[in-house]
Write a protein that holds these residues in place. Structure first.
Motif, PDB file in Angstrom:
ATOM      1  N   VAL A   1       3.272   7.881 -11.922  1.00 34.68           N
ATOM      2  CA  VAL A   1       2.362   7.363 -12.942  1.00 34.68           C
ATOM      3  C   VAL A   1       1.089   8.205 -13.002  1.00 34.68           C
ATOM      4  N   LEU A   2       0.485   8.455 -11.854  1.00 33.67           N
ATOM      5  CA  LEU A   2      -0.777   9.192 -11.833  1.00 33.67           C
ATOM      6  C   LEU A   2      -0.580  10.644 -12.250  1.00 33.67           C
ATOM      7  N   ASP A   3       0.566  11.223 -11.936  1.00 29.63           N
ATOM      8  CA  ASP A   3       0.854  12.588 -12.410  1.00 29.63           C
ATOM      9  C   ASP A   3       0.921  12.619 -13.931  1.00 29.63           C
ATOM     10  N   GLN A   4       1.521  11.584 -14.527  1.00 25.91           N
ATOM     11  CA  GLN A   4       1.601  11.517 -15.986  1.00 25.91           C
ATOM     12  C   GLN A   4       0.214  11.361 -16.603  1.00 25.91           C
TER      13      GLN A   4
ATOM     14  N   ALA B   1       8.621   3.852  -1.519  1.00 23.18           N
ATOM     15  CA  ALA B   1       8.976   3.676  -2.922  1.00 23.18           C
ATOM     16  C   ALA B   1       7.735   3.495  -3.796  1.00 23.18           C
ATOM     17  N   VAL B   2       6.804   2.659  -3.325  1.00 27.50           N
ATOM     18  CA  VAL B   2       5.588   2.423  -4.108  1.00 27.50           C
ATOM     19  C   VAL B   2       4.794   3.714  -4.256  1.00 27.50           C
ATOM     20  N   ARG B   3       4.695   4.492  -3.171  1.00 28.09           N
ATOM     21  CA  ARG B   3       3.949   5.748  -3.259  1.00 28.09           C
ATOM     22  C   ARG B   3       4.590   6.707  -4.264  1.00 28.09           C
ATOM     23  N   ALA B   4       5.915   6.806  -4.219  1.00 25.07           N
ATOM     24  CA  ALA B   4       6.608   7.709  -5.135  1.00 25.07           C
ATOM     25  C   ALA B   4       6.418   7.285  -6.588  1.00 25.07           C
TER      26      ALA B   4
ATOM     27  N   GLY C   1      -2.294  17.782  -4.534  1.00 28.23           N
ATOM     28  CA  GLY C   1      -1.689  18.514  -5.635  1.00 28.23           C
ATOM     29  C   GLY C   1      -1.121  17.596  -6.701  1.00 28.23           C
ATOM     30  N   HIS C   2      -1.353  16.292  -6.558  1.00 26.61           N
ATOM     31  CA  HIS C   2      -0.858  15.298  -7.516  1.00 26.61           C
ATOM     32  C   HIS C   2      -2.019  14.443  -8.022  1.00 26.61           C
ATOM     33  N   GLY C   3      -1.691  13.529  -8.924  1.00 26.59           N
ATOM     34  CA  GLY C   3      -2.716  12.659  -9.488  1.00 26.59           C
ATOM     35  C   GLY C   3      -3.295  11.658  -8.504  1.00 26.59           C
ATOM     36  N   ASP C   4      -2.677  11.511  -7.324  1.00 31.14           N
ATOM     37  CA  ASP C   4      -3.211  10.580  -6.323  1.00 31.14           C
ATOM     38  C   ASP C   4      -4.182  11.252  -5.356  1.00 31.14           C
ATOM     39  N   ARG C   5      -4.632  12.431  -5.657  1.00 28.16           N
ATOM     40  CA  ARG C   5      -5.517  13.172  -4.747  1.00 28.16           C
ATOM     41  C   ARG C   5      -6.925  12.583  -4.720  1.00 28.16           C
ATOM     42  N   ILE C   6      -7.539  12.655  -3.564  1.00 26.62           N
ATOM     43  CA  ILE C   6      -8.952  12.290  -3.347  1.00 26.62           C
ATOM     44  C   ILE C   6      -9.264  10.876  -3.856  1.00 26.62           C
ATOM     45  N   ILE C   7      -8.372   9.949  -3.611  1.00 27.05           N
ATOM     46  CA  ILE C   7      -8.583   8.546  -4.005  1.00 27.05           C
ATOM     47  C   ILE C   7      -8.845   7.714  -2.755  1.00 27.05           C
ATOM     48  N   PRO C   8      -9.821   6.807  -2.782  1.00 22.20           N
ATOM     49  CA  PRO C   8     -10.020   5.867  -1.661  1.00 22.20           C
ATOM     50  C   PRO C   8      -9.087   4.672  -1.789  1.00 22.20           C
ATOM     51  N   TRP C   9      -8.413   4.342  -0.684  1.00 17.65           N
ATOM     52  CA  TRP C   9      -7.463   3.228  -0.638  1.00 17.65           C
ATOM     53  C   TRP C   9      -7.932   2.246   0.440  1.00 17.65           C
ATOM     54  N   VAL C  10      -7.996   0.978   0.098  1.00 20.44           N
ATOM     55  CA  VAL C  10      -8.420  -0.037   1.057  1.00 20.44           C
ATOM     56  C   VAL C  10      -7.306  -1.068   1.212  1.00 20.44           C
ATOM     57  N   ILE C  11      -6.882  -1.291   2.463  1.00 18.05           N
ATOM     58  CA  ILE C  11      -5.899  -2.321   2.767  1.00 18.05           C
ATOM     59  C   ILE C  11      -6.640  -3.480   3.415  1.00 18.05           C
TER      60      ILE C  11
ATOM     61  N   PRO D   1       0.826  -1.214   0.000  1.00 17.48           N
ATOM     62  CA  PRO D   1       0.000   0.000   0.000  1.00 17.48           C
ATOM     63  C   PRO D   1       0.861   1.265   0.000  1.00 17.48           C
ATOM     64  N   PRO D   2       0.554   2.225  -0.852  1.00 12.82           N
ATOM     65  CA  PRO D   2       1.295   3.492  -0.830  1.00 12.82           C
ATOM     66  C   PRO D   2       0.978   4.314   0.415  1.00 12.82           C
ATOM     67  N   TYR D   3      -0.238   4.174   0.902  1.00 15.29           N
ATOM     68  CA  TYR D   3      -0.667   4.880   2.112  1.00 15.29           C
ATOM     69  C   TYR D   3      -1.208   3.861   3.106  1.00 15.29           C
ATOM     70  N   VAL D   4      -0.697   3.897   4.342  1.00 13.03           N
ATOM     71  CA  VAL D   4      -1.144   2.977   5.383  1.00 13.03           C
ATOM     72  C   VAL D   4      -0.679   3.524   6.727  1.00 13.03           C
ATOM     73  N   SER D   5      -1.480   3.331   7.767  1.00  7.90           N
ATOM     74  CA  SER D   5      -1.090   3.822   9.090  1.00  7.90           C
ATOM     75  C   SER D   5      -0.780   2.685  10.058  1.00  7.90           C
ATOM     76  N   GLU D   6      -0.690   1.446   9.550  1.00  4.07           N
ATOM     77  CA  GLU D   6      -0.315   0.311  10.394  1.00  4.07           C
ATOM     78  C   GLU D   6       1.108   0.538  10.899  1.00  4.07           C
ATOM     79  N   ALA D   7       1.346   0.279  12.180  1.00  2.00           N
ATOM     80  CA  ALA D   7       2.566   0.709  12.861  1.00  2.00           C
ATOM     81  C   ALA D   7       3.862   0.237  12.215  1.00  2.00           C
ATOM     82  N   THR D   8       3.896  -0.977  11.660  1.00  4.24           N
ATOM     83  CA  THR D   8       5.152  -1.497  11.120  1.00  4.24           C
ATOM     84  C   THR D   8       5.315  -1.242   9.623  1.00  4.24           C
ATOM     85  N   LYS D   9       4.306  -0.725   8.965  1.00  8.55           N
ATOM     86  CA  LYS D   9       4.353  -0.594   7.513  1.00  8.55           C
ATOM     87  C   LYS D   9       4.368   0.852   7.006  1.00  8.55           C
ATOM     88  N   TRP D  10       3.893   1.799   7.810  1.00  2.59           N
ATOM     89  CA  TRP D  10       3.660   3.144   7.274  1.00  2.59           C
ATOM     90  C   TRP D  10       4.944   3.829   6.812  1.00  2.59           C
TER      91      TRP D  10
END
Length: 222
Positions: free
Chosen positions: A88-91, A80-83, A124-134, A64-73
């Motif tokens: 890609v989404l900016d392009q 790296a995945v988020r970057a 401010g990027h192409g990943d804005r306002i997207i729902p992410w489910v882990i 997951p590019p975004y996650v708040s789990e203590a060992t993964k965030w």
């Protein structure tokens, strides 16, 4: 009663040490970016936006590019995945021009030992306002949410966790809500305005006070 807790803590520390070791020992020669796959994803997303018959877009991948789990965030893989995905989404955003909805309707990930529903803010990027489910809460060892809280900024606007289902409590009051996910898809609107609506139904099997209880949480409509 203390042994499982100590074991889980040691497991988390070992995982963090492995991640640190990877980051310290990696060399430029070993750094491999699968540009072909990234280009494929960019091309397919752009093509879907240019195809009037495409009603929506869903991405599935492991880390997951975004996650708040203590060992993964803050893991190197997470950053790296988020970057790379942001590139890609900016392009895609640059190519298609103006748009009135998220570039991707839903992203589904695993890896983190929890269930989590996150939404990116106006980044401010192409990943804005997207729902992410882990959906990784059915494994051996559930994890807690990070102590720093549910807002992920990394020095700039990022995302906020809306729902986190993972290990909570301590000692005899420890809760382990193992989770799965059912996704129902319907469509709203008509013609060119038709788009998918996802109803996410977290399915829980909670271990608490040496007993197990199965239940379904309130649905999340995306």
């Amino acid at each position: 009663a203390r042994a499982p807790s100590v074991y889980a803590k040691m497991e988390q520390i070992e995982e963090q040490l492995q991640d640190i070791d990877k980051q310290l020992n990696i060399s430029p020669q070993e750094t491999t970016v699968d540009t072909e796959q990234l280009e494929w994803l960019s091309d397919r997303l752009i093509a879907s936006w240019q195809d009037p018959s495409a009603k929506g877009r869903v991405l599935f991948f492991h880390h997951p590019p975004y996650v708040s789990e203590a060992t993964k965030w803050s893991q190197g893989q997470t950053l790296a995945v988020r970057a790379r995905l942001r590139e890609v989404l900016d392009q895609v955003q640059l190519t298609i021009g103006e748009y009135s909805r998220p570039l991707v309707d839903l992203v589904l990930n695993g890896h983190a030992h929890c269930f989590e529903y996150i939404k990116t803010v106006e980044t401010g990027h192409g990943d804005r306002i997207i729902p992410w489910v882990i959906c990784g809460g059915s494994g051996f060892s559930l994890r807690r949410q990070r102590k720093e809280g549910s807002v992920l900024e990394f020095g700039q606007p990022g995302a906020e966790s809306q729902i986190f289902i993972g290990r909570t409590g301590h000692g005899n009051n420890k809760r382990r809500p193992y989770s799965g996910l059912r996704v129902d898809v319907t469509f709203t609107g008509e013609g060119e305005e038709e788009r998918p609506q996802f109803t996410l139904r977290p399915l829980i099997a909670e271990h608490y006070h040496s007993k197990r209880k199965a239940y379904e949480m309130d649905p999340i409509v995306v």
